[in-house]
Each structure stands twice: as structure tokens, then as C-alpha cells.
Design a protein around this motif. Structure first.
Motif, mmCIF file in Angstrom:
data_model
loop_
_atom_site.group_PDB
_atom_site.id
_atom_site.type_symbol
_atom_site.label_atom_id
_atom_site.label_comp_id
_atom_site.label_asym_id
_atom_site.label_seq_id
_atom_site.Cartn_x
_atom_site.Cartn_y
_atom_site.Cartn_z
ATOM 1 N N ALA A 142 -32.910 5.335 97.961
ATOM 2 C CA ALA A 142 -34.052 5.796 98.750
ATOM 3 C C ALA A 142 -35.118 6.474 97.906
ATOM 4 C CB ALA A 142 -33.581 6.759 99.839
ATOM 5 N N ALA A 143 -34.898 6.612 96.607
ATOM 6 C CA ALA A 143 -35.888 7.275 95.755
ATOM 7 C C ALA A 143 -37.128 6.405 95.596
ATOM 8 C CB ALA A 143 -35.282 7.584 94.394
ATOM 9 N N GLY A 144 -38.280 7.045 95.495
ATOM 10 C CA GLY A 144 -39.529 6.313 95.338
ATOM 11 C C GLY A 144 -39.665 5.680 93.965
ATOM 12 N N THR A 148 -47.452 7.160 91.114
ATOM 13 C CA THR A 148 -48.557 8.026 91.543
ATOM 14 C C THR A 148 -48.054 9.166 92.425
ATOM 15 O OG1 THR A 148 -49.031 6.674 93.513
ATOM 16 C CG2 THR A 148 -50.150 6.080 91.454
ATOM 17 N N LEU A 149 -46.801 9.055 92.881
ATOM 18 C CA LEU A 149 -46.136 10.133 93.624
ATOM 19 C C LEU A 149 -44.869 10.521 92.862
ATOM 20 C CD1 LEU A 149 -46.499 8.640 97.217
ATOM 21 C CD2 LEU A 149 -47.794 10.573 96.283
ATOM 22 N N PRO A 150 -45.027 11.133 91.686
ATOM 23 C CA PRO A 150 -43.873 11.354 90.803
ATOM 24 C C PRO A 150 -42.759 12.169 91.415
ATOM 25 C CG PRO A 150 -45.785 12.638 90.079
ATOM 26 C CD PRO A 150 -46.272 11.691 91.119
ATOM 27 N N MET A 151 -43.078 13.123 92.296
ATOM 28 C CA MET A 151 -42.035 13.957 92.876
ATOM 29 C C MET A 151 -41.018 13.133 93.675
ATOM 30 S SD MET A 151 -42.738 16.834 91.738
ATOM 31 C CE MET A 151 -41.450 17.676 92.626
ATOM 32 N N LEU A 152 -41.471 12.017 94.259
ATOM 33 C CA LEU A 152 -40.593 11.203 95.086
ATOM 34 C C LEU A 152 -39.763 10.216 94.267
ATOM 35 C CD1 LEU A 152 -42.829 10.482 98.205
ATOM 36 C CD2 LEU A 152 -41.307 12.420 97.744
ATOM 37 N N THR A 165 -25.324 18.957 97.258
ATOM 38 C CA THR A 165 -26.071 18.079 98.154
ATOM 39 C C THR A 165 -27.127 17.344 97.345
ATOM 40 O OG1 THR A 165 -25.756 19.593 100.014
ATOM 41 C CG2 THR A 165 -27.489 17.952 100.231
ATOM 42 N N MET A 166 -27.192 16.041 97.496
ATOM 43 C CA MET A 166 -28.205 15.216 96.837
ATOM 44 C C MET A 166 -29.040 14.516 97.896
ATOM 45 S SD MET A 166 -26.050 13.368 93.792
ATOM 46 C CE MET A 166 -24.801 14.245 92.862
ATOM 47 N N SER A 167 -30.341 14.445 97.660
ATOM 48 C CA SER A 167 -31.222 13.762 98.605
ATOM 49 C C SER A 167 -32.362 13.077 97.868
ATOM 50 C CB SER A 167 -31.783 14.746 99.635
ATOM 51 O OG SER A 167 -32.415 15.837 99.001
ATOM 52 N N ALA A 168 -32.859 11.996 98.464
ATOM 53 C CA ALA A 168 -33.991 11.260 97.892
ATOM 54 C C ALA A 168 -34.754 10.574 99.016
ATOM 55 C CB ALA A 168 -33.502 10.218 96.886
ATOM 56 N N THR A 169 -36.061 10.438 98.835
ATOM 57 C CA THR A 169 -36.895 9.776 99.830
ATOM 58 C C THR A 169 -38.109 9.132 99.174
ATOM 59 O OG1 THR A 169 -38.141 10.067 101.886
ATOM 60 C CG2 THR A 169 -38.230 11.873 100.315
ATOM 61 N N ASP A 170 -38.562 8.038 99.752
ATOM 62 C CA ASP A 170 -39.809 7.396 99.316
ATOM 63 C C ASP A 170 -40.854 7.418 100.442
ATOM 64 O OD1 ASP A 170 -38.815 5.591 101.121
ATOM 65 O OD2 ASP A 170 -38.674 3.905 99.733
ATOM 66 N N VAL A 248 -36.814 17.757 103.242
ATOM 67 C CA VAL A 248 -36.306 16.509 103.813
ATOM 68 C C VAL A 248 -35.355 16.750 104.975
ATOM 69 C CG1 VAL A 248 -36.603 15.199 101.679
ATOM 70 C CG2 VAL A 248 -34.464 16.436 102.071
ATOM 71 N N ARG A 249 -34.722 17.889 105.033
ATOM 72 C CA ARG A 249 -33.787 18.140 106.121
ATOM 73 C C ARG A 249 -34.478 18.087 107.490
ATOM 74 N NH1 ARG A 249 -31.197 20.937 102.001
ATOM 75 N NH2 ARG A 249 -28.919 20.733 102.009
#
Length: 377
Positions: A142-144, A148-152, A165-170, A248-249
Motif C-alpha cells: 500500500a506504500a506510495g 512527488t509525495l515522498p512521505m507516502l 505497528t506498521m502502516s503504509a498508504t498511497d 492513518v488510524r
């Protein structure tokens, strides 16, 4: 420098270390791997100023020394060598490899220009390698990938007590997983945003080796902070990404109006088949009925497909559209016999949860996909 070692061990170590060689070289010497033979061991190192890799091997040492050689070429050569002992010797400005009847001569790169590798940060705790690799693979999907959106493009790793806990989103989907670990301090509370690619590559390699993974992290985060991952003979460091990560939560639905329980493999097969007629970016249409899930794709003037699969529904029927690849990624990540699809409404995100053979939710992993707005058809 002169030593002998087994081809298989040498090839695996070179492949591991060469992962850090950048595709775009800020300076030519970074195309090389640093070979240091001393005290009965060979230390292989790679570094691109962002990610460093190191591997230690026991060798039959004849003469101590150091050299830098082209890393990717060395990886290809060691992979192709016959299954015999390899003799490596520094002769003048070249490194000579001899294995059976095969001989290679590689020019060296300037040893004095090779940068010093950063030290490993403080040890934070240990994790079972296989569990760590599984957890990382579940969230990195799910990581971006948009620079241009480096944080994601990172994975948020949060440590609190004996849980990670690990999380990722795009922005279009979100994955979160939890697992147990053994912290050095029972009251530990730390977090780090780690580049997803570096984390994924490292976790995959360390997971295959088995045993435990050591997680190293600076207790106080700065712009120069590093995260370190390693086993007994291999280690890597990566610069931590700076800046705020989204909450993200808050994205996870806290309730549902409809919930479906299905066999994971059956649903995966259906989605694969129906997705064959979708053009790039076109969603699947899901019709949630009391005793079945109907999946459709395509429309007037193009190829169409439709298939129904058995499903147990709790709640109200509804229609919803989802990106097929995002749905397949989630089904591949749940890692369970059954999967639960949880819906709020047609235009709200869909949550996917792993479930056991009895349809009960298995805690520890959640995956959310944004629904797609589209006309009926």
C-alpha cells in the motif's frame, strides 16, 4: 589481499550487499563494493549515502587487504561461477577471481574515495525474521510510489512496549499490521518512517535466512537519524524519512452496515478472471446480495464479464466499485483461508480483514481500499 571461500556463500553475500548500489551514481566509486579481508573474515560493504549494506563471511585468509570493485559485475560473475571454491587475489590495480577453470580480472576503483559506512544505531529490540518479513510484505503493497509525495513512499513503524505497528498508504488504500517483538526496554515508545523499498528488500532477504532480526534505532530522532536492521552476519542501515506522517488510524471505518465472509482463494480467482476485461484504471463493480457476491467489469462497446460466488452476508445489500489491482493486493496480503469484506456504504472505503475457517476475524491486519465513483452500467 588473498583469500579463498565457497562460491555459494560468496555469491549470496555479494548479491545481498550489491542491493545498495544506486542506479544513478552521484560519484563513480559508489558503483563499487568494498572488500576487506582481515582476521579470518571477509567484510563486503555497499553504500549510496542513503542505504548501507554489509555482510561478513568466514574465509581462508592468506593475506589481509582491501579493494573496491564494480559491484553489479561482481554479483553477475559470482552467480555464474561453477560450484567450486573461489580464490580472490589483489594483484596490482586488479582483483583476480579463479574458480575451477574460470578466471576473471576486475579493475579496482579508488579505495581512498570510498565513503565510510555509518555505524549501526542503538539496538532497540529483536523480531522473528519470518514474522517480520511477512508483516513488511503485507503493508508495503500500500506504500506510495509517487516521488512527488515522498512521505507516502515510506512505512510508518511504531514501537510501544512489546508490540510493533506498521502502516503504509498511497491515499487510495491503507494497510496496517501488528506483531510482537522483544524490546530492549519494556517501556520503549518510538517511531520511524522508513523508505518502503529499502525495508521491503531487507525484510525479504533477512526473512529467508531465518532466525531473528535486530532492529536498531536512534532513541532521539533527528534529520540524520538512521534505522538499522541486521542478523548475525548481515546488516543494513537506511536514513529515516523526516516530516509528519498522516493520521492513518482515522481512515479505518469504526462501524459497518454490511459484511461479507468469503473463501479467500475463491474470491481471488474470480477477481483475476473478471479483471481480464478491465482496461487500465477501470474498476470492478460489486453487487453484494444476501447469499452471493456478483462481480462485473466492462460495458457497452467493450468486453464484459460477470461472475457470482457464494458469500454469507450480514446486513444490507449494496453496490460498490473497486480498483481490481488494489483488491487483489489486499487478498494476497490477508494470508488466511477466509476474508471478510466490510462495507459502510456505496461511496465509503471497503475494509478487508483476515478470517479463519469459521469466518472469525483474525486480529493483527487491516486493509482499506477507497471505493470508486462511477456511473451505473
Amino acid at each position: 589481499m588473498k583469500f579463498r571461500l565457497q562460491r555459494q556463500e560468496f555469491a549470496e553475500a555479494v548479491a545481498w550487499t550489491a542491493r545498495s548500489i544506486p542506479t544513478r551514481l552521484p560519484v563513480p566509486v559508489l558503483a563499487g563494493l568494498l572488500l576487506q579481508a582481515r582476521d579470518g573474515q571477509l567484510q563486503l560493504s555497499g553504500f549510496d549515502y542513503e542505504v548501507s549494506t554489509r555482510c561478513d563471511l568466514d574465509i581462508q585468509l592468506f593475506e589481509e587487504g582491501s579493494a573496491v570493485v564494480a559491484g553489479r559485475l561482481l554479483a553477475e560473475i559470482t552467480k555464474a561461477l561453477p560450484a567450486k571454491p573461489v580464490d580472490v587475489e589483489l594483484v596490482g590495480d586488479s582483483v583476480e577471481l579463479t574458480c575451477g577453470g574460470a578466471q576473471f580480472t576486475l579493475p579496482t576503483l579508488p579505495l581512498e574515495d570510498y565513503p565510510r559506512l555509518p555505524p549501526m544505531p542503538e539496538l532497540a529490540g529483536t523480531i522473528k525474521a519470518a514474522e517480520f518479513a511477512t508483516a513488511v510484505s503485507r503493508v508495503t503493497i500500500a506504500a506510495g510510489r509517487d516521488e512527488t509525495l515522498p512521505m507516502l513512499t515510506g512505512v510508518q513503524v511504531e514501537m510501544a512496549g512489546d508490540r510493533i505497528t506498521m502502516s503504509a498508504t498511497d491515499r487510495y488504500r491503507l494497510a496496517m499490521t501488528e506483531l510482537a517483538w522483544q524490546p530492549e526496554r519494556p517501556d520503549v515508545e518510538m517511531s520511524a518512517l522508513i523508505p518502503a523499498k529499502a525495508l521491503s528488500d531487507t525484510a525479504r532477504a533477512l526473512g529467508a535466512a531465518g532466525g531473528d532480526v535486530q532492529l536498531h534505532l536512534d532513541p532521539v530522532a533527528t534529520d540524520q537519524s538512521l534505522v538499522g536492521l541486521g542478523s548475525q552476519s548481515r546488516q543494513t542501515t537506511s536514513r529515516i524519512m523526516s516530516g509528519p506522517y498522516p493520521n492513518v488510524r482515522a481512515i479505518f471505518p469504526t462501524s459497518h452496515n454490511s459484511r461479507l465472509s468469503l473463501a479467500t482463494k475463491d474470491l481471488t480467482d474470480v477477481v483475476h478472471r473478471i479483471a481480464l476485461v478491465t482496461d487500465r484504471g477501470n474498476p470492478l463493480r460489486l453487487q453484494v446480495n444476501p447469499d452471493e457476491l456478483v462481480i462485473e467489469a466492462g460495458g457497452l462497446g467493450s468486453a464484459r464479464a460477470r461472475e457470482a460466488t457464494e458469500a454469507a452476508l450480514e446486513g444490507e445489500p449494496l453496490k460498490i466499485a473497486i480498483n481490481p489491482q488494489f483488491m487483489l493486493d489486499g487478498l494476497g496480503a490477508v494470508g488466511s483461508p477466509n476474508v471478510i469484506l466490510s462495507f459502510v456504504s456505496t461511496h465509503k472505503p471497503v475494509m478487508m480483514l483476515p478470517a479463519d475457517e469459521n469466518g472469525e476475524v483474525i486480529p493483527g491486519f487491516r486493509y482499506v481500499v477507497m471505493s470508486v465513483r462511477m456511473p451505473e452500467g
